[in-house]
Design a protein around this motif. Sequence first.
Motif, mmCIF file in Angstrom:
data_model
loop_
_atom_site.group_PDB
_atom_site.id
_atom_site.type_symbol
_atom_site.label_atom_id
_atom_site.label_comp_id
_atom_site.label_asym_id
_atom_site.label_seq_id
_atom_site.Cartn_x
_atom_site.Cartn_y
_atom_site.Cartn_z
ATOM 1 N N PHE A 191 144.800 128.009 50.455
ATOM 2 C CA PHE A 191 144.069 129.045 51.203
ATOM 3 C C PHE A 191 142.952 129.607 50.336
ATOM 4 C CE2 PHE A 191 147.786 128.951 53.877
ATOM 5 C CZ PHE A 191 147.267 129.230 55.137
ATOM 6 N N LYS A 192 141.756 129.646 50.910
ATOM 7 C CA LYS A 192 140.612 130.230 50.206
ATOM 8 C C LYS A 192 139.892 131.143 51.170
ATOM 9 C CE LYS A 192 140.324 126.326 47.206
ATOM 10 N NZ LYS A 192 139.909 124.967 47.133
ATOM 11 N N TYR A 193 139.124 132.058 50.662
ATOM 12 C CA TYR A 193 138.395 132.918 51.586
ATOM 13 C C TYR A 193 137.021 133.302 51.047
ATOM 14 C CZ TYR A 193 139.852 136.776 48.591
ATOM 15 O OH TYR A 193 140.052 137.586 47.515
ATOM 16 N N ILE A 194 136.158 133.636 52.025
ATOM 17 C CA ILE A 194 134.837 134.183 51.726
ATOM 18 C C ILE A 194 134.777 135.464 52.530
ATOM 19 C CG2 ILE A 194 132.352 133.869 52.113
ATOM 20 C CD1 ILE A 194 132.840 130.855 52.157
ATOM 21 N N SER A 195 134.300 136.543 51.917
ATOM 22 C CA SER A 195 134.206 137.787 52.676
ATOM 23 C C SER A 195 132.764 138.297 52.639
ATOM 24 C CB SER A 195 135.169 138.815 52.064
ATOM 25 O OG SER A 195 135.193 139.953 52.867
ATOM 26 N N PHE A 196 132.205 138.549 53.818
ATOM 27 C CA PHE A 196 130.801 138.968 53.932
ATOM 28 C C PHE A 196 130.639 140.469 53.682
ATOM 29 C CE2 PHE A 196 129.540 135.443 57.218
ATOM 30 C CZ PHE A 196 129.580 134.509 56.196
ATOM 31 N N SER A 197 129.395 140.844 53.338
ATOM 32 C CA SER A 197 129.099 142.263 53.086
ATOM 33 C C SER A 197 128.968 143.058 54.388
ATOM 34 C CB SER A 197 127.802 142.373 52.290
ATOM 35 O OG SER A 197 126.746 141.817 53.052
ATOM 36 N N ARG A 198 128.754 142.352 55.518
ATOM 37 C CA ARG A 198 128.777 142.971 56.840
ATOM 38 C C ARG A 198 129.070 141.874 57.854
ATOM 39 N NH1 ARG A 198 124.491 141.612 60.026
ATOM 40 N NH2 ARG A 198 122.516 141.093 59.013
ATOM 41 N N ASN A 199 129.176 142.234 59.121
ATOM 42 C CA ASN A 199 129.433 141.197 60.115
ATOM 43 C C ASN A 199 128.133 140.447 60.417
ATOM 44 O OD1 ASN A 199 130.182 139.569 62.184
ATOM 45 N ND2 ASN A 199 130.761 141.198 63.595
ATOM 46 N N PHE A 200 128.033 139.230 59.925
ATOM 47 C CA PHE A 200 126.832 138.423 60.177
ATOM 48 C C PHE A 200 126.998 137.559 61.425
ATOM 49 C CE2 PHE A 200 126.079 139.651 55.836
ATOM 50 C CZ PHE A 200 124.704 139.745 55.734
ATOM 51 N N GLY A 201 128.133 137.683 62.090
ATOM 52 C CA GLY A 201 128.352 136.922 63.320
ATOM 53 C C GLY A 201 129.095 135.618 63.080
#
Length: 315
Positions: free
Chosen positions: A65-75
Motif C-alpha cells: 500500500f502506498k499513498y499520495i496526498s494532495f494539498s487540496r482537492n484537485f479533482g
Amino acid sequence: MEQQKISLVIPCYNEEEALPYLHSSLLAIAEKMDYAEFELLLVNNCSHDGTLKLMREYAQKDSRFKYISFSRNFGKEASMYAGLSYAGGDYVALLDADLQDPPDLLPEMYRCVTQEGYDCAAAYRQNRKGEPFFRSMFANVFYKLMGKISNVNIMNGARDFRLMSRKVVNAILSLEESERFSKGIFGWVGFKTKWIPFENMERVAGKTKLPFFSSLIYAFKGIVAFSTVPLVISSIAGLITCIAAIIYTVAVIVKQAVWNEAVSGYASQMCVMLFGFGFTLLILGIIGQYLAQIYLEIKNRPKFIIEEISEGLDS
Ligand code: UDP
Ligand code: MG
C-alpha cells in the motif's frame, strides 16, 4: 519467470467509510492473483475525514500500500493522472474507492492483456439500474453526441475502470493537458481494447462526490476538449440567422415601397431583438468555453501539488 507487477490506482476523496471495504477487497484480490506482484496506490484528494489516516495505517502495515496526498482537492482527473505518473507497474489499473468498479474483474482484465493480445481491458456497465432517470437519460444523449461530433468513441456506460499495459499508460501520460477528460483521452490514444460488461453496482458506503450538476459540467468540458463541432454549428446558425434577417429586411422594404405598408408592432420588434441578443450571447458563451480552455492550458500550472507521499514513492 519474474512476476509481473500490477499497480492499482485509486482516487479517494472523503472515503473513510468505503476504505475499509476497499482494503479487504484489495487484499482478497491480491491473494487470488498471487501470480502477480501488486502495488496499491491510493491518491488522497485532501479529504476532510479520516481517509489519510487510514491510508497511513495501511501503508505502515503492508508495504504494497502506498499513498499520495494532495494539498487540496484537485479533482478525480488530477488524482488519476498523479496515480498513473507514480505507478511503477508493468500494468496499471484505475478504479474507484467505493467498489462501484468491482476488483473481481481484475483477473479477467489481466488475462485479456497478458494472454489475448489486448493492450487494455476496460469495463462498462451493461445497464444503469439504480441510477436516477435523468442522469441515465443525459448520459445516453452525451455518449451518442460524443460519438457523432468527435473523433473519439466512448462506449456507453464506460467507466474509468480499466487495466492497461505500460505502453498505454505512457501514451496517456504523454497527453499533458491540465483540463483532463480521461474517457476521451483513453479513446484518443487508441490501442486494442477489450470491453468487459458488468452489472451496475451501488456505492458500498458513503455518498457520491460527483453530483449530477458536476457531471453535467464535466460532460460539457469533455465535448469542448474533444470536438470543435459546436463552433462550426455556431457559425452555421449565425449564417442562417443573417440570411433570414436579410430576407426579412428586403421583404419589409418591398412592402413599404410597393404597397406603402409600414411594418408595425412593438411586440414583433421585441421578439426579434430578444432572439438576436439571446442568440448572440449563446454563441459568445460557446466561444467563451473554448477560450477558457485555452486560457487554462496556457497557464501551464501543475495538475496537482503533493503535500505528503508514502515512503518508496518519492523517487
Ligand atoms: N473522487 C476524487 N475527487 C473528487 C471526487 C471524487 O478523488 O473530487 C473519487 C472518489 O473518492 C471515488 C471516485 O473519485 O473514488 C468516483 O467518485 P464518486 O463515486 O463520488 O462518483 P460517482 O461514482 O458517483 O460518479
Ligand atoms: Mg462511485
